[in-house]
Each structure stands twice: as C-alpha cells, then as structure tokens.
Design a protein around this motif. Structure first.
Motif, PDB file in Angstrom:
ATOM      1  N   PHE A 163       0.828  -1.194   0.000  1.00  0.00           N
ATOM      2  CA  PHE A 163       0.000   0.000   0.000  1.00  0.00           C
ATOM      3  C   PHE A 163       0.865   1.247   0.000  1.00  0.00           C
ATOM      4  CE2 PHE A 163      -2.814  -3.184   1.763  1.00  0.00           C
ATOM      5  CZ  PHE A 163      -4.056  -2.873   1.217  1.00  0.00           C
ATOM      6  N   ARG A 164       0.361   2.300  -0.626  1.00  0.00           N
ATOM      7  CA  ARG A 164       0.993   3.610  -0.529  1.00  0.00           C
ATOM      8  C   ARG A 164       0.664   4.238   0.824  1.00  0.00           C
ATOM      9  NH1 ARG A 164      -1.311   7.131  -4.973  1.00  0.00           N
ATOM     10  NH2 ARG A 164      -3.187   5.979  -4.454  1.00  0.00           N
ATOM     11  N   LYS A 165       1.441   5.238   1.205  1.00  0.00           N
ATOM     12  CA  LYS A 165       1.210   5.912   2.485  1.00  0.00           C
ATOM     13  C   LYS A 165      -0.203   6.483   2.570  1.00  0.00           C
ATOM     14  CE  LYS A 165       5.352   5.279   4.185  1.00  0.00           C
ATOM     15  NZ  LYS A 165       5.566   4.381   5.335  1.00  0.00           N
ATOM     16  N   THR A 166      -0.674   7.079   1.490  1.00  0.00           N
ATOM     17  CA  THR A 166      -2.010   7.683   1.510  1.00  0.00           C
ATOM     18  C   THR A 166      -3.098   6.622   1.631  1.00  0.00           C
ATOM     19  OG1 THR A 166      -3.452   9.278   0.388  1.00  0.00           O
ATOM     20  CG2 THR A 166      -2.233   7.746  -1.021  1.00  0.00           C
ATOM     21  N   GLU A 167      -2.869   5.434   1.046  1.00  0.00           N
ATOM     22  CA  GLU A 167      -3.840   4.353   1.151  1.00  0.00           C
ATOM     23  C   GLU A 167      -3.879   3.786   2.573  1.00  0.00           C
ATOM     24  OE1 GLU A 167      -3.131   3.074  -3.513  1.00  0.00           O
ATOM     25  OE2 GLU A 167      -2.124   1.990  -1.894  1.00  0.00           O
ATOM     26  N   ILE A 168      -2.723   3.712   3.218  1.00  0.00           N
ATOM     27  CA  ILE A 168      -2.679   3.270   4.610  1.00  0.00           C
ATOM     28  C   ILE A 168      -3.492   4.211   5.486  1.00  0.00           C
ATOM     29  CG2 ILE A 168      -1.160   2.969   6.604  1.00  0.00           C
ATOM     30  CD1 ILE A 168       1.013   2.035   4.618  1.00  0.00           C
ATOM     31  N   LEU A 169      -3.360   5.507   5.229  1.00  0.00           N
ATOM     32  CA  LEU A 169      -4.118   6.498   5.999  1.00  0.00           C
ATOM     33  C   LEU A 169      -5.615   6.366   5.723  1.00  0.00           C
ATOM     34  CD1 LEU A 169      -3.675   8.730   8.028  1.00  0.00           C
ATOM     35  CD2 LEU A 169      -3.469  10.362   6.145  1.00  0.00           C
ATOM     36  N   VAL A 191     -14.292   8.668   0.082  1.00  0.00           N
ATOM     37  CA  VAL A 191     -13.937   9.678   1.076  1.00  0.00           C
ATOM     38  C   VAL A 191     -14.995  10.777   1.124  1.00  0.00           C
ATOM     39  CG1 VAL A 191     -12.253  11.489   1.639  1.00  0.00           C
ATOM     40  CG2 VAL A 191     -11.475   9.218   0.953  1.00  0.00           C
ATOM     41  N   PHE A 192     -15.498  11.174  -0.046  1.00  0.00           N
ATOM     42  CA  PHE A 192     -16.511  12.227  -0.090  1.00  0.00           C
ATOM     43  C   PHE A 192     -17.921  11.689   0.145  1.00  0.00           C
ATOM     44  CE2 PHE A 192     -13.063  14.000  -2.797  1.00  0.00           C
ATOM     45  CZ  PHE A 192     -12.770  15.106  -2.013  1.00  0.00           C
ATOM     46  N   ASP A 217      -9.476  24.602   1.753  1.00  0.00           N
ATOM     47  CA  ASP A 217      -8.872  24.275   3.046  1.00  0.00           C
ATOM     48  C   ASP A 217      -7.402  23.924   2.836  1.00  0.00           C
ATOM     49  OD1 ASP A 217      -8.029  23.125   5.432  1.00  0.00           O
ATOM     50  OD2 ASP A 217      -9.951  22.165   5.826  1.00  0.00           O
ATOM     51  N   PRO A 218      -6.462  24.742   3.308  1.00  0.00           N
ATOM     52  CA  PRO A 218      -5.032  24.465   3.110  1.00  0.00           C
ATOM     53  C   PRO A 218      -4.590  23.116   3.662  1.00  0.00           C
ATOM     54  CG  PRO A 218      -5.369  26.709   3.913  1.00  0.00           C
ATOM     55  CD  PRO A 218      -6.685  26.009   4.034  1.00  0.00           C
ATOM     56  N   GLY A 219      -5.318  22.597   4.662  1.00  0.00           N
ATOM     57  CA  GLY A 219      -4.948  21.326   5.253  1.00  0.00           C
ATOM     58  C   GLY A 219      -5.011  20.161   4.289  1.00  0.00           C
ATOM     59  N   TYR A 220      -5.871  20.254   3.284  1.00  0.00           N
ATOM     60  CA  TYR A 220      -5.962  19.174   2.303  1.00  0.00           C
ATOM     61  C   TYR A 220      -4.834  19.242   1.285  1.00  0.00           C
ATOM     62  CZ  TYR A 220     -10.522  17.914   4.140  1.00  0.00           C
ATOM     63  OH  TYR A 220     -11.538  17.494   4.957  1.00  0.00           O
ATOM     64  N   TRP A 221      -4.250  20.398   1.110  1.00  0.00           N
ATOM     65  CA  TRP A 221      -3.132  20.550   0.174  1.00  0.00           C
ATOM     66  C   TRP A 221      -1.792  20.263   0.840  1.00  0.00           C
ATOM     67  CZ3 TRP A 221      -4.493  20.715  -4.702  1.00  0.00           C
ATOM     68  CH2 TRP A 221      -5.734  21.262  -5.052  1.00  0.00           C
ATOM     69  N   PHE A 279      -6.387  13.348  -2.714  1.00  0.00           N
ATOM     70  CA  PHE A 279      -6.906  14.639  -2.282  1.00  0.00           C
ATOM     71  C   PHE A 279      -8.168  14.423  -1.454  1.00  0.00           C
ATOM     72  CE2 PHE A 279      -9.550  18.458  -3.028  1.00  0.00           C
ATOM     73  CZ  PHE A 279      -8.700  19.398  -2.471  1.00  0.00           C
ATOM     74  N   GLY A 280      -8.217  15.062  -0.277  1.00  0.00           N
ATOM     75  CA  GLY A 280      -9.337  14.873   0.633  1.00  0.00           C
ATOM     76  C   GLY A 280      -8.969  14.040   1.850  1.00  0.00           C
ATOM     77  N   ILE A 281      -7.714  13.543   1.884  1.00  0.00           N
ATOM     78  CA  ILE A 281      -7.213  12.772   3.027  1.00  0.00           C
ATOM     79  C   ILE A 281      -6.124  13.583   3.723  1.00  0.00           C
ATOM     80  CG2 ILE A 281      -5.832  10.761   3.657  1.00  0.00           C
ATOM     81  CD1 ILE A 281      -8.668  10.037   3.311  1.00  0.00           C
ATOM     82  N   ARG A 282      -6.170  13.633   5.040  1.00  0.00           N
ATOM     83  CA  ARG A 282      -5.114  14.311   5.792  1.00  0.00           C
ATOM     84  C   ARG A 282      -4.956  13.678   7.173  1.00  0.00           C
ATOM     85  NH1 ARG A 282      -8.018  20.217   6.622  1.00  0.00           N
ATOM     86  NH2 ARG A 282      -9.897  19.519   7.721  1.00  0.00           N
TER      87      ARG A 282
END
Length: 288
Positions: free
Chosen positions: A139-145, A207-208, A264-268, A285-288
């Motif tokens: 898995f990629r890091k974003t997928e783990i999250l 996610v959405f 939202d800067p947190g998503y970027w 995009f949409g995961i943080r």
C-alpha cells in the motif's frame, strides 16, 4: 489554492470495454454552488472521450480554472520496497512509471491498461490458486491512511473483487502520461499548480460519499441531494433522478466535496505528504 472556478469529479472505469454508465463526469461551479452531470457524447462515455472532452472541449469558460479529480491511483507503492516493481529498477518517478504503462499498453484500445498486468503478472494477485493473497498487500502511504480512517482502500496489485482499482488505475496512468506534456495542466502533487488552467488530483470517491453519517453506495435521489447539500452545494436545476446509478452519484458528491475541500489548506498540505511521498507515490486529495 482557493481560486478554482470549476470542480470535476470523474468516476473512472478500468474495464476492457467500458459499458453504458460505467464512467460518470460531474461538474460543480463555484459561482452557483450547483453540481450537474455532463452529458456523454454519443450516448456514453469512453476513456478516450473523457480525455478529449477534458483537453479539447469548450466546457471550461475563458479565464476559468478547473480542479479535476479522477477516482484511481496515480502511482504504485514505492517507499516500502524502494521501487515500484523489481523488474523496473530505473523507474523511480510516477512519470517514468506512466511511460512504461503506455509503452506496454499502447496497442490496447480506449486507453485500456490490462496489458500491463499481463506483462508484469507476477506482481498482481488475480485469485490464482495456490498463490497467497497477503504477498500482494503493498500500500501507498495515503492508502494506509485511508484504511486507518475507516474509508477502506485496496492496493493496485489486488485484482479480485468489486473494490479492485488496479486496472482502472493503469488506464488512468495512460491518461496522465498524455496530460503530462500539456503546459496548462498540472498533476498534483507531482507538479506545481501555479498558473495551471487545469489541475488534476487523485480522489477516492468513498472519502466524499461517506459524509454526514452515510455508509455504502448512494442509489436514491433523496440521499444524493442530502449529501451534496452537506458540502454547501446543490444539484443543478432540472437535473433528473440518478436512482440506481451509483457511479453518477459518486461523481456528483465528489465534485461537491472537492469544491469545499479546495479552500482548506490542510488538504493541500497534509502531515503525511512528505517531499519523498510527493515525488514517488502521490496522495489522495481529501485525506489528511
């Protein structure tokens, strides 16, 4: 990152032959806060028609700026093994990976990516008898999250079941390879977005969709309208029901969700998006 005027959610397909309603394209407009489905050419979308519409169409007004989200992985896991595939030691950037996917699949119609699976079959789990599923759980890091946040996520190397994303992602990588040379198009997080007329991001529709307490697919108009409104948007006037078409619902909700998230800067700049992750694996995009 809040100067986009149009937000496009695309529910993508990796099937060899794309059937009717298998792909859905939805657009949300910032000035009206309305979201609508785009009518497909010739009665249905193909992957090539989506690419042509996006690059050459007149859907985006002069001076406007669009954020386009594709539901599919932009890259393979890299950081776990320090490589995408053992057989590709020289491919250490997404752009190099995309070029290899295109090289292998260039003769496949409608941007199909299945030829890559045939060429590098040992890396993919396809329900083979006697082969262990766990061997392919990279898995990629974003997928783990995503998994940690209970959205679920499937690895691109697992090609069994309804949640598989591998072939859709490979076909999408062919699209990204073709978009990479366009000066007015940026692919996040690999490219700088400044000055780009169109920015492309990876999304995971779930996610959405899993907002406002909702779980599962959206197959009725009332739920669809409620979830779109939870993002401060509304369905366009005169848009008919999309009951039982969960691909269309996913695209509509994602377009609305992207419109809210983009400001939202947190998503970027999520904490997990290190420079190395941004260079090799990319991010949902949409995961943080």
């Amino acid at each position: 990152m809040g100067d986009f005027t149009h937000f496009v959610g695309i529910d993508w397909s990796g099937a060899r032959k794309v059937g009717r309603n298998a792909i859905a394209v939805a657009v949300a407009e910032a000035h009206t806060r309305q979201v609508k489905l785009m009518d497909p050419p010739n009665g249905s979308w193909s992957r090539q028609r989506v690419l042509d519409w996006m690059v050459h169409g007149d859907w985006l007004p002069k001076g406007a700026r669009a954020l386009i989200g594709f539901d599919g992985a932009f890259s393979f896991p890299f950081l776990d093994h320090g490589r995408y595939l053992t057989e590709l030691p020289m491919a250490d950037t997404p752009h190099a990976l995309w070029k290899e996917v295109e090289r292998v699949c260039q003769d496949d119609a409608d941007l199909f990516g299945g030829g890559f699976v045939d060429r590098y079959a040992s890396n993919f789990f396809q329900g083979d008898i006697g082969r262990v599923n766990a061997d392919y759980r990279r898995f990629r890091k974003t997928e783990i999250l995503c998994k940690q946040q209970k959205f679920g996520a499937e690895t691109v190397f697992h090609l069994v079941g309804a949640s598989q994303v591998g072939k859709a992602s490979l076909s999408l990588m062919r699209v990204l390879n073709m978009l990479a040379d366009h000066e007015d198009i940026a692919i996040w997080p690999f490219d700088a977005l400044d000055g780009a007329r169109i920015a492309i991001v990876e999304i995971f529709c779930t996610v959405f969709v899993q907002t406002d307490g909702h779980k599962g697919k959206v197959r009725d108009h009332r739920t669809l309208s409620r979830l779109v409104e939870s993002y401060g948007a509304r369905l366009a006037d005169g848009m008919g029901p999309v009951d039982k078409n969960d691909n269309a619902a996913d695209a509509l909700i994602s377009a609305a969700g992207m419109m809210q998230a983009a400001g939202d800067p947190g998503y970027w700049n999520p904490p997990g998006l290190s420079p190395k992750v941004a260079r090799t694996e990319g991010w949902v995009f949409g995961i943080r």
